[in-house]
Structure formats: C-alpha cells, structure tokens
Scaffold this motif. Structure first.
Motif, PDB file in Angstrom:
ATOM      1  N   THR A  58       0.653  -1.329   0.218  1.00 27.58           N
ATOM      2  CA  THR A  58      -0.015   0.019   0.012  1.00 27.58           C
ATOM      3  C   THR A  58       1.030   1.208   0.173  1.00 27.58           C
TER       4      THR A  58
ATOM      5  N   GLU B 208      -2.355  -5.561  -5.780  1.00 31.49           N
ATOM      6  CA  GLU B 208      -3.107  -6.582  -5.297  1.00 31.49           C
ATOM      7  C   GLU B 208      -2.913  -7.761  -6.388  1.00 31.49           C
TER       8      GLU B 208
ATOM      9  N   GLY C 185      -4.417  -0.939  -7.768  1.00 33.23           N
ATOM     10  CA  GLY C 185      -5.576  -0.732  -7.549  1.00 33.23           C
ATOM     11  C   GLY C 185      -5.459   0.652  -6.676  1.00 33.23           C
ATOM     12  N   TYR C 186      -6.559   1.504  -6.855  1.00 33.72           N
ATOM     13  CA  TYR C 186      -6.917   2.865  -6.326  1.00 33.72           C
ATOM     14  C   TYR C 186      -7.926   3.036  -5.285  1.00 33.72           C
ATOM     15  N   ALA C 187      -7.761   3.747  -4.191  1.00 33.02           N
ATOM     16  CA  ALA C 187      -8.890   3.996  -3.483  1.00 33.02           C
ATOM     17  C   ALA C 187      -8.772   5.005  -2.602  1.00 33.02           C
TER      18      ALA C 187
ATOM     19  N   ARG D 111     -13.440   3.831   2.956  1.00 31.64           N
ATOM     20  CA  ARG D 111     -12.630   3.376   1.701  1.00 31.64           C
ATOM     21  C   ARG D 111     -13.545   3.167   0.573  1.00 31.64           C
TER      22      ARG D 111
ATOM     23  N   GLU E 288     -13.274   2.284  -3.549  1.00 31.58           N
ATOM     24  CA  GLU E 288     -12.608   1.995  -4.812  1.00 31.58           C
ATOM     25  C   GLU E 288     -12.600   2.931  -5.859  1.00 31.58           C
ATOM     26  N   GLU E 289     -11.807   3.117  -6.675  1.00 35.09           N
ATOM     27  CA  GLU E 289     -11.964   4.063  -7.725  1.00 35.09           C
ATOM     28  C   GLU E 289     -12.199   3.330  -9.173  1.00 35.09           C
ATOM     29  N   ASP E 290     -12.970   3.866  -9.895  1.00 36.27           N
ATOM     30  CA  ASP E 290     -13.300   3.266 -11.174  1.00 36.27           C
ATOM     31  C   ASP E 290     -12.448   3.907 -12.324  1.00 36.27           C
TER      32      ASP E 290
END
Length: 207
Positions: free
Chosen positions: A52, A77, A88-90, A110, A112-114
């Motif tokens: 992370t 991930e 991944g991004y959040a 938290r 998660e980004e699309d």
C-alpha cells in the motif's frame, strides 16, 4: 500499513513485513471503533493486498466532526485466480478523536476507484460541472462563477450567489480524474469565510 501484506498465501513468498503491521495499526483505532470492528474483520479489509502506498493526504475542514482527513492510496493486489498482480486505487476520509493514549482513528471510509467509466465520465465527475448543476440548476444559487483555483490536486471553485454572498466549494482530484467534493464555505459581505453544509441532492438549505 505500507509494508503490510494479506495475500492469503498467494504471491512470491514473504512480502514486506507480512502481517506484522496489522496489530500495530489496529491499535490506532479508537476503543469505540474497535468495539464495532473486530481485529479479524479489520485484517479482512486488506484481503488480496500485498503493498500500500499513500499518494494523497490533506486535512479537511470540518467544524462538525473535528479532525478529518482526505486520503488516496495505491495498492498492489492479486486475486481472482490471475497470475499477475495489478494496481488498485481507493480514497476515503479518516476522522480522529483524542483519547488517553493520544489521537486515535474514530472513523474511516474506503471507496475503490473506477478506471473504466471514469475516462468517459459525466458531469458529476467534474468539479466545475458539479457546481453549475448542483448549486446553479438545482439550488438556483449562482449569480456568476469565478475562475477555478488549483493547488496540486486541490481545486477551489468560487461563485457569487444570488443572495449577495460568496461561496467556495473545495474538491480533491483523484488519480482517475474524478473530483470529490470535500468542503463548502460561505462569506457574506466583509465577514470571514464560514464553513457550511449543503446537500443539493436532498435539499438546498444551509446548515
């Protein structure tokens, strides 16, 4: 939590500090937060994550809830039977309270980004459009909008209201290009800026 890993045995052996950071990080949660979220549940939140990186962090003005921060993280991930890992991004918000041990985390979100739909996003992903639609078309509050002020990933959009007051809506820009509203301010005449809370989606009344 940067070196924490919870890949469930998948990967290339021991990564970073493995699960050693989890109990340390869990103790940064307030007593009330821990009563709602067990240690096992906390560790499960990081399932599939091997690394992370904190990429954005800023203090969010919040006179109602005290000390609050906006953050964005990048994770490495691996899940779903894939052989390769992926990024991944959040993002989310962290609230702090002061206890005997010092400042503890009392609330954390938290999201998660699309990255598939975001490049083709609609008006609700763009700060300027959000202000025009929500505070202009929905609330009928805007007289005219001033040029946007940017400071790295923070975007401040000012407008003069039909009530003769000035407003500032602050956004944080995510890695996928989406603007997330994080604070609202109002200034009447020569008075100082005062934080306000409006929810145009529900009503346009200020709090």
């Amino acid at each position: 939590m940067r070196e924490a890993e919870n890949m469930g045995g998948r990967g290339c052996g021991t990564i970073g500090q493995a699960k050693l950071p989890f109990p340390i990080a869990y103790n940064f949660l307030s007593q009330e937060y821990q009563s709602k979220l067990s240690y096992t549940e906390y560790v499960h939140l990081f399932s599939g994550i091997g690394h992370t990186s904190l990429i954005k962090l800023c203090r969010v003005p919040d006179r109602k809830r005290g000390i609050r921060f906006f953050y964005e993280i990048e994770t490495i991930e691996g899940a779903g039977g894939k052989k390769a890992e992926y990024f991944g991004y959040a993002y989310g918000f962290i609230s702090l309270i002061k206890e005997q041990e010092g400042f503890q985390i009392s609330e954390m979100s938290r999201i998660e980004e699309d990255f598939l739909c975001a490049p083709y996003h609609g008006w609700d992903h763009d700060g300027e459009a959000v202000v025009e639609v929500k505070y202009g078309h929905w609330c009928h509050l805007i007289e005219h909008i001033y040029p946007t002020i940017r400071n790295e990933y923070i975007k401040s959009i000012y407008f003069h209201g039909k009530d003769e007051a000035d407003y500032c809506i602050i956004f944080a820009e995510l890695t996928n290009g989406t603007d997330i509203e994080i604070a609202q301010f109002r200034k009447a005449g020569n008075a100082e800026w005062k934080q306000v809370y409006m929810k145009p989606e529900e009503e346009c009344v200020m709090d």
